[in-house]
Design a protein around this motif. Structure first.
Motif, PDB file in Angstrom:
ATOM      1  N   UNK A 233      31.584  54.761 -29.099  1.00 54.73           N
ATOM      2  CA  UNK A 233      30.270  55.709 -29.539  1.00 54.73           C
ATOM      3  C   UNK A 233      29.364  55.578 -28.502  1.00 54.73           C
ATOM      4  N   UNK A 234      28.925  54.778 -27.632  1.00 57.48           N
ATOM      5  CA  UNK A 234      28.306  54.584 -26.599  1.00 57.48           C
ATOM      6  C   UNK A 234      28.557  55.597 -25.500  1.00 57.48           C
ATOM      7  N   UNK A 235      29.654  55.850 -25.297  1.00 55.38           N
ATOM      8  CA  UNK A 235      30.183  56.870 -24.140  1.00 55.38           C
ATOM      9  C   UNK A 235      29.450  58.175 -24.501  1.00 55.38           C
ATOM     10  N   UNK A 236      29.349  59.198 -23.445  1.00 59.13           N
ATOM     11  CA  UNK A 236      29.389  58.730 -21.952  1.00 59.13           C
ATOM     12  C   UNK A 236      27.892  58.060 -21.625  1.00 59.13           C
ATOM     13  N   UNK A 237      26.844  58.446 -22.443  1.00 57.37           N
ATOM     14  CA  UNK A 237      25.491  57.867 -22.166  1.00 57.37           C
ATOM     15  C   UNK A 237      25.401  56.651 -21.662  1.00 57.37           C
ATOM     16  N   UNK A 238      26.262  55.602 -22.436  1.00 60.37           N
ATOM     17  CA  UNK A 238      26.245  54.250 -22.428  1.00 60.37           C
ATOM     18  C   UNK A 238      24.847  53.631 -22.365  1.00 60.37           C
ATOM     19  N   UNK A 239      23.935  53.941 -23.459  1.00 57.75           N
ATOM     20  CA  UNK A 239      22.820  53.563 -23.735  1.00 57.75           C
ATOM     21  C   UNK A 239      23.104  52.260 -24.759  1.00 57.75           C
ATOM     22  N   UNK A 240      23.532  51.295 -24.182  1.00 58.17           N
ATOM     23  CA  UNK A 240      24.108  50.295 -25.023  1.00 58.17           C
ATOM     24  C   UNK A 240      23.366  48.946 -24.800  1.00 58.17           C
ATOM     25  N   UNK A 241      22.716  48.465 -25.950  1.00 62.51           N
ATOM     26  CA  UNK A 241      21.829  47.170 -25.643  1.00 62.51           C
ATOM     27  C   UNK A 241      22.494  46.094 -26.569  1.00 62.51           C
ATOM     28  N   UNK A 242      22.884  45.158 -26.048  1.00 61.87           N
ATOM     29  CA  UNK A 242      23.428  43.960 -26.707  1.00 61.87           C
ATOM     30  C   UNK A 242      22.641  42.687 -26.742  1.00 61.87           C
ATOM     31  N   UNK A 243      22.356  42.041 -27.767  1.00 63.41           N
ATOM     32  CA  UNK A 243      21.628  40.909 -27.843  1.00 63.41           C
ATOM     33  C   UNK A 243      22.595  39.884 -28.300  1.00 63.41           C
ATOM     34  N   UNK A 244      22.986  38.808 -27.614  1.00 59.33           N
ATOM     35  CA  UNK A 244      24.023  37.891 -27.947  1.00 59.33           C
ATOM     36  C   UNK A 244      23.805  36.276 -27.085  1.00 59.33           C
ATOM     37  N   UNK A 245      24.644  35.427 -27.702  1.00 55.09           N
ATOM     38  CA  UNK A 245      24.629  34.227 -27.224  1.00 55.09           C
ATOM     39  C   UNK A 245      25.907  33.663 -27.354  1.00 55.09           C
ATOM     40  N   UNK A 246      26.385  33.832 -25.899  1.00 53.95           N
ATOM     41  CA  UNK A 246      28.039  33.283 -26.103  1.00 53.95           C
ATOM     42  C   UNK A 246      28.189  31.816 -26.306  1.00 53.95           C
ATOM     43  N   UNK A 247      27.189  30.924 -26.222  1.00 56.39           N
ATOM     44  CA  UNK A 247      27.341  29.666 -26.815  1.00 56.39           C
ATOM     45  C   UNK A 247      26.953  29.472 -28.307  1.00 56.39           C
ATOM     46  N   UNK A 248      26.825  30.574 -29.003  1.00 55.19           N
ATOM     47  CA  UNK A 248      26.797  30.449 -30.241  1.00 55.19           C
ATOM     48  C   UNK A 248      27.903  31.310 -31.135  1.00 55.19           C
ATOM     49  N   UNK A 249      29.152  31.485 -30.443  1.00 56.72           N
ATOM     50  CA  UNK A 249      30.317  32.125 -30.697  1.00 56.72           C
ATOM     51  C   UNK A 249      31.086  31.196 -31.394  1.00 56.72           C
TER      52      UNK A 249
END
Length: 618
Positions: A233-249
């Motif tokens: 869905x984000x392509x081709x503009x790729x205005x993708x903003x992900x908030x995450x914490x790999x330590x809480x997976x």
């Protein structure tokens, strides 16, 4: 609102891909909401051009409520805060409408046609026996895991040993039946949406053109198929903003895909990575211990969690002799505390059984996050009840048929069928005694069994359970069959321990049965006690915070689990590191007070403290 420089940097990012790694209590929802406001107010982006996706309905609702509360006047156009499933469902409906296909969702248990009934029926047809609740849950998790990680059945079978007999046949039958009848479950929403976007250029372009900016909350909980949908869905503009914490997976069993985050810079070489390492929630004592602890993991981004909050009190590591001592400690600790800001956490739902028994007896109100307790309907609990009920009426063949092969004294199916043809008012043992050709030794065994059940009928609940376990050799049956049922023997012994714990305070059998029913009722209806003490698995407490947190039953083999420890011995660290992340999530729910409680024994079983406690004190 006062925002930190870390938060501002993330909020001010506009174009191109970005990953915001936010430690627990760093204000990630605040950042997502303020970035949304920044896009609308300062960059004149229409709200309908922004799609914000989160993991759970509760998170989507929370974000929407907070946005509307703090910024309700900035636009008359509603903003899209959606779960990935809700988004996919709408996409499928649009595709179905255009292509004149009628899909039917089979998630609602109230409808006769639902995935649970389908799988129960297929299991029965293929395995010629009824599926237990635990195996059904195992089956659903395995199917979800395959779909979410985009695996083929062969790929899954090569690296996994399913607990469910003929899993491959059931999986194939279930998938074919849904496909042939245009039925979809929650996992199909994702895989079907991905297929549609991959194969239908019209719909793909339509959705790409609809949204200029994509925001993803709880990125660490996103599965592989979810991440692939988002990337498309984000392509081709790729205005993708992900908030995450790999330590809480902590949702690997559901197909969460943290390596998607760890490979972010490979997928998006020009992508920005922002770190939000400041914790606003917890005391310095808690934050410093958690920071040191999580750094034992290797499969992670290098982050340092810190706080400007004061030192309040050290973390308490409490070692007691028995489960009863643990409950005595908790009851004393809870006295005079604000229960609405207090939580007891545990690794497995089984831990809640002794807690609700104790809390109710001490008139301490509680609220349970997980109300689907399988304990009360578990086959082991039903077995013990059946033994007790049969002892009261040894002519009851329908009960005896469920337990005759689970105790000492071999009785054949042929003998059972023969006994069914005789006077049903007689004791089952007297009827079997008439079976042609029985030896004197066999008759002596039957007379002993009759005597055993006569003794059992006069016993108080605690004594009765112990008699069933040892004198009638039910324990032997559990030991020989635990793996077949997908359990460790220790888990089944722990279930027996909790039954004895409840039985100890019950005067007679009726009192015991009433108590079990009452505790089941209490757990189901505890949602009304929102001002009571919170009881929760750590999984269900993710995203929450409390002034005071107590984590109980910290025993090696339970937390971390035996399977994750065995994985480490074979050089596989993924499961063990996920367990460590789960422990970290539990600890970081606490603001001021954190107690970690371990025991020396559970019933007769001598246990060791969780090895995670050793990591904390090193």
């Amino acid at each position: 609102m006062n925002l930190s420089s870390e938060q501002r940097k993330a909020i001010e990012h506009i174009h191109g891909p970005a990953l915001v790694l936010a430690v627990p209590g760093a204000g990630k929802t605040t950042v997502l909401i303020h970035r949304t406001v920044n896009l609308i107010l300062n960059h004149k982006i229409s709200p309908e051009r922004i799609l914000s996706i989160t993991f759970s309905r509760a998170s989507a609702r929370d974000m929407k409520e907070r946005f509307n509360r703090d910024f309700q006047n900035i636009s008359s156009i509603p903003i899209h805060f959606s779960t990935i499933h809700s988004f996919c469902y709408n996409l499928i409906r649009e595709y179905a409408y255009v292509n004149k296909i009628k899909y039917r969702l089979i998630e609602d248990e109230k409808n006769q046609l639902n995935k649970y009934n389908l799988l129960k029926r297929m299991y029965l047809e293929i395995n010629q026996e009824y599926i237990t609740e635990e195996k059904l849950e195992s089956l659903l998790n395995a199917i979800g895991y395959i779909k979410n990680l985009m695996l083929t059945l062969d790929e899954y079978m090569k690296s996994n040993r399913p607990e469910v007999e003929n899993f491959d046949k059931i999986f194939y039958t279930y998938e074919k039946y849904k496909r042939d009848n245009n039925l979809i479950d929650f996992d199909d929403m994702l895989t079907l949406s991905y297929e549609i976007l991959m194969n239908n250029d019209y719909i793909l372009e339509k959705y790409r053109n609809r949204y200029d900016f994509l925001q993803v909350d709880e990125g660490q909980d996103t599965s592989k198929v979810q991440m692939e949908i988002i990337k498309l869905l984000a392509k081709p503009k790729n205005n993708l903003f992900i908030v995450a914490d790999d330590d809480q997976s902590i949702y690997g069993f559901r197909g969460a895909y943290p390596s998607g985050l760890l490979n972010f810079n490979k997928i998006y070489p020009r992508g920005k990575v922002f770190f939000m390492e400041k914790n606003y929630r917890s005391s310095k004592n808690i934050v410093s211990v958690c920071n040191k602890f999580i750094k034992n993991n290797t499969l992670r981004y290098s982050k340092t969690i810190y706080t400007d909050n004061d030192y309040v009190e050290p973390i308490n590591i409490v070692k007691v002799n028995s489960i009863s001592d643990q409950y005595d400690y908790l009851v004393k600790e809870l006295e005079g505390k604000d229960l609405s800001k207090t939580c007891i956490l545990y690794r497995n739902n089984l831990s809640s059984i002794g807690l609700i028994e104790t809390l109710e007896r001490h008139r301490i109100p509680f609220y349970m996050r997980d109300v689907k307790l399988r304990f009360f309907n578990h086959w082991l609990v039903q077995d013990i009840i059946n033994f007790m009920k049969f002892a009261q009426d040894t002519s009851n063949m329908s009960i005896y048929e469920n337990i005759y092969y689970k105790k000492k004294g071999y009785i054949s199916k042929k003998q059972i069928n023969y006994a069914k043809t005789l006077n049903y008012n007689l004791s089952v043992f007297d009827r079997i005694m008439d079976f042609p050709g029985l030896s004197n030794f066999y008759k002596s065994t039957l007379r002993q069994l009759k005597l055993d059940f006569a003794k059992l009928s006069r016993m108080a609940p605690l004594e009765a359970i112990q008699y069933i376990e040892y004198s009638l050799e039910y324990e032997k049956y559990l030991k020989e069959n635990s793996m077949k049922f997908g359990y460790t023997y220790d888990t089944l012994k722990t279930m027996l321990f909790y039954l004895k714990f409840i039985g100890e305070n019950s005067e007679n059998l009726q009192d015991f049965f009433n108590r079990l029913n009452y505790l089941q009722y209490l757990s189901t209806n505890s949602r009304n006690n929102r001002n009571g003490l919170t009881l929760s698995t750590i999984h269900s407490a993710k995203g929450l915070e409390f002034d005071r947190v107590y984590i109980v039953d910290l025993v090696d083999g339970d937390f971390p689990s035996i399977s994750s420890v065995e994985g480490v011995e074979k050089g596989k660290f993924e499961l063990f590191e996920e367990e460590r992340r789960l422990f970290y999530v539990g600890m970081t729910r606490a603001k001021y007070h954190l107690s970690l409680i371990t025991v020396n024994s559970i019933g007769e079983r001598i246990v060791e403290p969780s090895r995670f406690i050793d990591e904390l004190v090193k």
